[in-house]
Scaffold this motif. Sequence first.
Motif, PDB file in Angstrom:
ATOM      1  N   THR A 120       0.826  -1.303  -0.110  1.00 30.99           N
ATOM      2  CA  THR A 120      -0.215   0.098   0.165  1.00 30.99           C
ATOM      3  C   THR A 120       0.836   1.269  -0.163  1.00 30.99           C
ATOM      4  O   THR A 120       0.185   2.424  -0.314  1.00 30.99           O
ATOM      5  CB  THR A 120      -0.761  -0.007   1.305  1.00 30.99           C
ATOM      6  OG1 THR A 120      -0.332  -0.032   1.941  1.00 30.99           O
ATOM      7  CG2 THR A 120      -1.198  -1.467   1.477  1.00 30.99           C
ATOM      8  N   LEU A 121       2.424   1.109   0.071  1.00 35.64           N
ATOM      9  CA  LEU A 121       3.134   2.575   0.309  1.00 35.64           C
ATOM     10  C   LEU A 121       3.306   2.789  -1.045  1.00 35.64           C
ATOM     11  O   LEU A 121       3.344   3.943  -1.631  1.00 35.64           O
ATOM     12  CB  LEU A 121       4.292   1.708   0.769  1.00 35.64           C
ATOM     13  CG  LEU A 121       4.086   1.489   2.995  1.00 35.64           C
ATOM     14  CD1 LEU A 121       5.378   1.388   2.547  1.00 35.64           C
ATOM     15  CD2 LEU A 121       3.826   2.787   2.689  1.00 35.64           C
ATOM     16  N   ASN A 122       2.699   1.978  -2.390  1.00 40.97           N
ATOM     17  CA  ASN A 122       2.919   1.910  -3.720  1.00 40.97           C
ATOM     18  C   ASN A 122       2.811   3.335  -4.232  1.00 40.97           C
ATOM     19  O   ASN A 122       2.641   4.586  -4.865  1.00 40.97           O
ATOM     20  CB  ASN A 122       2.597   1.155  -4.382  1.00 40.97           C
ATOM     21  CG  ASN A 122       3.351   1.361  -6.024  1.00 40.97           C
ATOM     22  OD1 ASN A 122       3.995   2.271  -6.322  1.00 40.97           O
ATOM     23  ND2 ASN A 122       1.917   0.075  -6.497  1.00 40.97           N
ATOM     24  N   ILE A 123       1.542   3.698  -3.193  1.00 37.48           N
ATOM     25  CA  ILE A 123       0.644   5.122  -3.725  1.00 37.48           C
ATOM     26  C   ILE A 123       1.575   6.405  -2.613  1.00 37.48           C
ATOM     27  O   ILE A 123       1.451   6.958  -3.871  1.00 37.48           O
ATOM     28  CB  ILE A 123      -0.426   5.281  -2.465  1.00 37.48           C
ATOM     29  CG1 ILE A 123      -1.428   3.514  -3.182  1.00 37.48           C
ATOM     30  CG2 ILE A 123      -1.428   6.190  -2.473  1.00 37.48           C
ATOM     31  CD1 ILE A 123      -2.571   3.198  -1.929  1.00 37.48           C
ATOM     32  N   PHE A 124       2.294   6.548  -2.413  1.00 33.47           N
ATOM     33  CA  PHE A 124       3.183   7.578  -1.589  1.00 33.47           C
ATOM     34  C   PHE A 124       4.182   7.144  -2.173  1.00 33.47           C
ATOM     35  O   PHE A 124       4.501   8.974  -2.419  1.00 33.47           O
ATOM     36  CB  PHE A 124       2.885   7.229  -0.744  1.00 33.47           C
ATOM     37  CG  PHE A 124       2.058   7.580   0.841  1.00 33.47           C
ATOM     38  CD1 PHE A 124       1.158   7.885   0.984  1.00 33.47           C
ATOM     39  CD2 PHE A 124       1.584   6.276   1.154  1.00 33.47           C
ATOM     40  CE1 PHE A 124      -0.565   8.166   1.455  1.00 33.47           C
ATOM     41  CE2 PHE A 124       0.267   5.911   1.625  1.00 33.47           C
ATOM     42  CZ  PHE A 124      -0.368   6.960   1.997  1.00 33.47           C
ATOM     43  N   LEU A 125       4.318   6.454  -2.570  1.00 36.35           N
ATOM     44  CA  LEU A 125       5.727   6.296  -3.398  1.00 36.35           C
ATOM     45  C   LEU A 125       6.099   6.879  -4.813  1.00 36.35           C
ATOM     46  O   LEU A 125       7.635   8.025  -5.150  1.00 36.35           O
ATOM     47  CB  LEU A 125       6.413   4.727  -3.230  1.00 36.35           C
ATOM     48  CG  LEU A 125       6.848   4.244  -1.932  1.00 36.35           C
ATOM     49  CD1 LEU A 125       7.403   3.196  -2.213  1.00 36.35           C
ATOM     50  CD2 LEU A 125       8.182   5.362  -1.168  1.00 36.35           C
ATOM     51  N   ASN A 126       5.075   6.605  -6.036  1.00 42.30           N
ATOM     52  CA  ASN A 126       5.189   7.220  -6.837  1.00 42.30           C
ATOM     53  C   ASN A 126       6.700   6.542  -7.570  1.00 42.30           C
ATOM     54  O   ASN A 126       7.086   7.511  -8.632  1.00 42.30           O
ATOM     55  CB  ASN A 126       4.883   8.759  -7.243  1.00 42.30           C
ATOM     56  CG  ASN A 126       3.971   9.192  -6.520  1.00 42.30           C
ATOM     57  OD1 ASN A 126       2.970   7.865  -7.164  1.00 42.30           O
ATOM     58  ND2 ASN A 126       3.658  10.177  -6.072  1.00 42.30           N
ATOM     59  N   LEU A 127       7.089   5.203  -8.124  1.00 42.16           N
ATOM     60  CA  LEU A 127       7.851   5.018  -8.243  1.00 42.16           C
ATOM     61  C   LEU A 127       7.662   4.446  -9.328  1.00 42.16           C
ATOM     62  O   LEU A 127       6.738   4.874 -10.344  1.00 42.16           O
ATOM     63  CB  LEU A 127       8.144   3.429  -7.907  1.00 42.16           C
ATOM     64  CG  LEU A 127       8.812   3.454  -6.394  1.00 42.16           C
ATOM     65  CD1 LEU A 127       9.456   1.717  -6.021  1.00 42.16           C
ATOM     66  CD2 LEU A 127      10.044   4.492  -6.317  1.00 42.16           C
TER      67      LEU A 127
END
Length: 112
Positions: free
Chosen positions: A74-81
């Motif tokens: 769910t951290l993917n939402i904030f990382l914008n990789l």
Amino acid sequence: MISLDYILEMPALVGVIFIIIGIIMLIFPPKKINMLYGYRTNRSMQNQKKWDFSQKYSAKLLALIGVALTCISTLNIFLNLEEVAEMVVSAILIISSILFLIVKTENKLKKL
């Protein structure tokens, strides 16, 4: 063809699968040493005591790893990789989770 979005969500899907399998193995652990079902390594299959321990321990650890993978994804939402970076991170997360499960369980089995 498999969608790239599907591949990028793999840690979350694998996490849910790990949780489900961990719970199933906790509720229905294999009673006898076998080659089909359960945590099967040379060390876990040495005797019934190690077998029983490894089934319970690995099932709990698998469920916990599943929760961690689901939360981390769910951290993917904030990382914008970028997509390639996401794919690499996803692969590393899944492979390292499996290796962690094996190493941790085998180390505990060594002490029995």
